[in-house]
Design a protein around this motif. Structure first.
Motif, PDB file in Angstrom:
ATOM      1  N   CYS A 171       0.829  -1.208   0.000  1.00 21.41           N
ATOM      2  CA  CYS A 171       0.000   0.000   0.000  1.00 21.41           C
ATOM      3  C   CYS A 171       0.865   1.262   0.000  1.00 21.41           C
ATOM      4  O   CYS A 171       0.587   2.222  -0.719  1.00 21.41           O
ATOM      5  CB  CYS A 171      -0.926  -0.002   1.215  1.00 21.41           C
ATOM      6  SG  CYS A 171      -2.268  -1.203   1.116  1.00 21.41           S
ATOM      7  N   LYS A 172       1.922   1.245   0.776  1.00 25.59           N
ATOM      8  CA  LYS A 172       2.792   2.415   0.892  1.00 25.59           C
ATOM      9  C   LYS A 172       3.556   2.671  -0.403  1.00 25.59           C
ATOM     10  O   LYS A 172       3.680   3.820  -0.856  1.00 25.59           O
ATOM     11  CB  LYS A 172       3.773   2.200   2.045  1.00 25.59           C
ATOM     12  CG  LYS A 172       4.701   3.378   2.309  1.00 25.59           C
ATOM     13  CD  LYS A 172       5.581   3.106   3.529  1.00 25.59           C
ATOM     14  CE  LYS A 172       6.552   4.261   3.798  1.00 25.59           C
ATOM     15  NZ  LYS A 172       7.400   3.968   4.981  1.00 25.59           N
ATOM     16  N   ILE A 173       4.048   1.607  -1.026  1.00 27.53           N
ATOM     17  CA  ILE A 173       4.919   1.747  -2.194  1.00 27.53           C
ATOM     18  C   ILE A 173       4.125   1.886  -3.498  1.00 27.53           C
ATOM     19  O   ILE A 173       4.439   2.712  -4.350  1.00 27.53           O
ATOM     20  CB  ILE A 173       5.890   0.555  -2.270  1.00 27.53           C
ATOM     21  CG1 ILE A 173       6.860   0.605  -1.088  1.00 27.53           C
ATOM     22  CG2 ILE A 173       6.650   0.540  -3.596  1.00 27.53           C
ATOM     23  CD1 ILE A 173       7.596  -0.691  -0.834  1.00 27.53           C
ATOM     24  N   CYS A 174       3.063   1.088  -3.655  1.00 24.55           N
ATOM     25  CA  CYS A 174       2.323   1.045  -4.925  1.00 24.55           C
ATOM     26  C   CYS A 174       1.103   1.954  -4.958  1.00 24.55           C
ATOM     27  O   CYS A 174       0.592   2.247  -6.030  1.00 24.55           O
ATOM     28  CB  CYS A 174       1.884  -0.389  -5.215  1.00 24.55           C
ATOM     29  SG  CYS A 174       3.244  -1.546  -5.377  1.00 24.55           S
ATOM     30  N   LYS A 175       0.591   2.323  -3.782  1.00 21.83           N
ATOM     31  CA  LYS A 175      -0.600   3.170  -3.691  1.00 21.83           C
ATOM     32  C   LYS A 175      -1.738   2.628  -4.567  1.00 21.83           C
ATOM     33  O   LYS A 175      -2.258   3.341  -5.449  1.00 21.83           O
ATOM     34  CB  LYS A 175      -0.269   4.609  -4.055  1.00 21.83           C
ATOM     35  CG  LYS A 175       0.776   5.235  -3.140  1.00 21.83           C
ATOM     36  CD  LYS A 175       1.115   6.650  -3.561  1.00 21.83           C
ATOM     37  CE  LYS A 175       2.077   7.311  -2.581  1.00 21.83           C
ATOM     38  NZ  LYS A 175       3.340   6.579  -2.403  1.00 21.83           N
TER      39      LYS A 175
END
Length: 438
Positions: A171-175
């Motif tokens: 979630c943090k990296i790929c949004k």
């Protein structure tokens, strides 16, 4: 740094060699004993695997018979692969901050893909053991409107125990706009895990999401099949009901390579699944394309994709058994300039390789007979057990039996989003061979 002392698993003599070469698995028959204690006050005790009271899902440190440290893994007596190694570090280093540890793994995989793929591309983001996260598959689909949908599979206990860490990192990296979990493969049962299938409510579960994206529920932005764009072609992808993850991203560059032979040609695209090889041929200027699959659902998707690309005048979808259809075409004297064979794995075990060899040989020799002189055969295998030398041997014998001469023009594997981990041969599974048939 934690003061916890982790169980230590010792291998039988010489069993460490494959692990030192890169293999991240420890099989049950490779284990000598496990040394552990239930609390800091207890004495160390040595137990065989059958006696072992270490809980499934626990971290263990793996050692050679002589006591050389090999790595940290997750223990699971349910599986013949009793330990999957998650890293070369000692357990206390990994467990000092598991969220940071898995964020780095996901970021490493993500950054490597940025070399080859743009933000509009769809690709495999995590390829399990080959990306040093055993048992984890994550596909990154980007639809034609730019929405990012992740499809994730936790196929082993070794990644399932870090589910929160992995999802937080993704979630943090790929949004992503949404994540669909499809942890439903039979291997889950072998791991002692229940099947899980459905959209994740990321906001409800507390994962970092872009505020407005999930306001209407996890699947609000995903109605029906996704439409992705690959090689400039629109393709419908059913990640919920489609085969495996809904689309085979590993052949992207091979589809483009095959298309260069198709201008002005009559093309037969078999085991087509979504029609992707055939649509690449149409884009390259093929005169006629016939795409075949035995699955009515697959053929429905092919017809959907034909319409998406306004290819009705050049491309036709046929629902048929490829083995039977090749026989029928031969009997009726049909001829093609290019034939693409992209079958599912005919074997998933070494025991069945002889039968699989026969299946591959049959479709290849029949395809050779259907080709005009100088025609192109693009033939594939996604079975790891049909290794490259054996596959080319099969092509040779198919040519002998069909009284043809073969020139191999090119050999390909999976795309760079499916890296090969040295020492883990199962990561090198796809063969795509381009042949000229004389």
């Amino acid at each position: 740094m934690s003061n916890k002392i982790y169980p230590r698993l010792f291998l039988n003599k010489n069993e460490e060699k494959e692990i030192q070469q890169g293999m991240p698995w420890v099989f049950d028959n490779e284990i000598s004993y496990i040394k552990h204690r239930n609390s800091e006050k207890e004495e160390w005790k040595n137990e065989t695997l059958a006696e072992c009271t270490v809980e499934n899902g626990s971290a263990v440190e793996v050692y050679s018979k002589a006591g050389g440290f090999l790595g940290t893994g997750i223990f699971n007596k349910h599986s013949k692969i009793t330990v999957r190694i998650i890293g070369p570090e000692n357990a206390d280093v990994i467990f000092a901050d598991t969220f940071a540890y898995y964020e780095k793994k996901v970021l490493d995989a993500y950054n490597m893909r940025q070399i080859y793929y743009s933000k509009e591309d769809s690709y495999r983001l995590i390829f399990g053991e080959a990306d040093l996260i055993p048992g984890l598959i994550c596909e990154r689909f980007c639809d034609e409107k730019g929405k990012v949908i992740l499809l994730i599979q936790f196929l082993s206990m070794s990644c399932n125990v870090f589910r929160n860490e992995i999802l937080t990192a993704l979630c943090k990296i790929c949004k992503p706009d949404a994540i669909y979990e499809r942890s439903e493969a039979a291997v889950r049962d072998k791991e002692g895990l229940p099947e899980v299938d459905g959209w994740l409510d990321l906001e409800k579960e507390g994962f970092p999401v872009v505020a407005l994206r999930q306001a209407q529920g996890p699947q609000a932005h995903v109605q029906g099949p996704l439409v992705i764009v690959e090689n400039g072609i629109k393709l419908g992808v059913d990640i919920v009901n489609g085969q495996k993850t809904g689309y085979f991203l590993d052949q992207k560059f091979n589809r483009r390579a095959a298309a260069r032979f198709c201008h002005g040609k009559r093309v037969l695209d078999t085991f087509t699944h979504t029609g992707a090889f055939g649509l690449n041929a149409v884009q390259a200027g093929a005169r006629e394309v016939i795409s075949v699959d035995i699955s009515p659902e697959a053929v429905e998707m092919v017809n959907h994709n034909i319409k998406l690309n306004d290819a009705q005048d050049k491309m036709t979808a046929v629902c048929a058994d490829v083995f039977d259809l090749l026989k029928q075409y031969e009997a009726s004297g049909e001829k093609f300039d290019v034939i693409i064979l992209d079958p599912p794995a005919f074997t998933k075990s070494a025991k069945m390789i002889e039968k699989a060899y026969g299946g591959y040989k049959e479709i290849n020799l029949r395809a050779m007979r259907l080709l005009n002189k100088g025609g192109i055969l693009v033939t594939c295998s996604c079975s790891y057990f049909m290794e490259t030398k054996m596959f080319c041997d099969m092509i040779m014998h198919a040519a002998m039996d069909s009284h043809k001469k073969i020139q191999i023009l090119e050999k390909f594997g999976a795309g760079p989003d499916h890296p090969v981990l040295v020492g883990y041969p199962k990561s090198e599974y796809l063969k795509c061979v381009v042949c000229r048939v004389l």
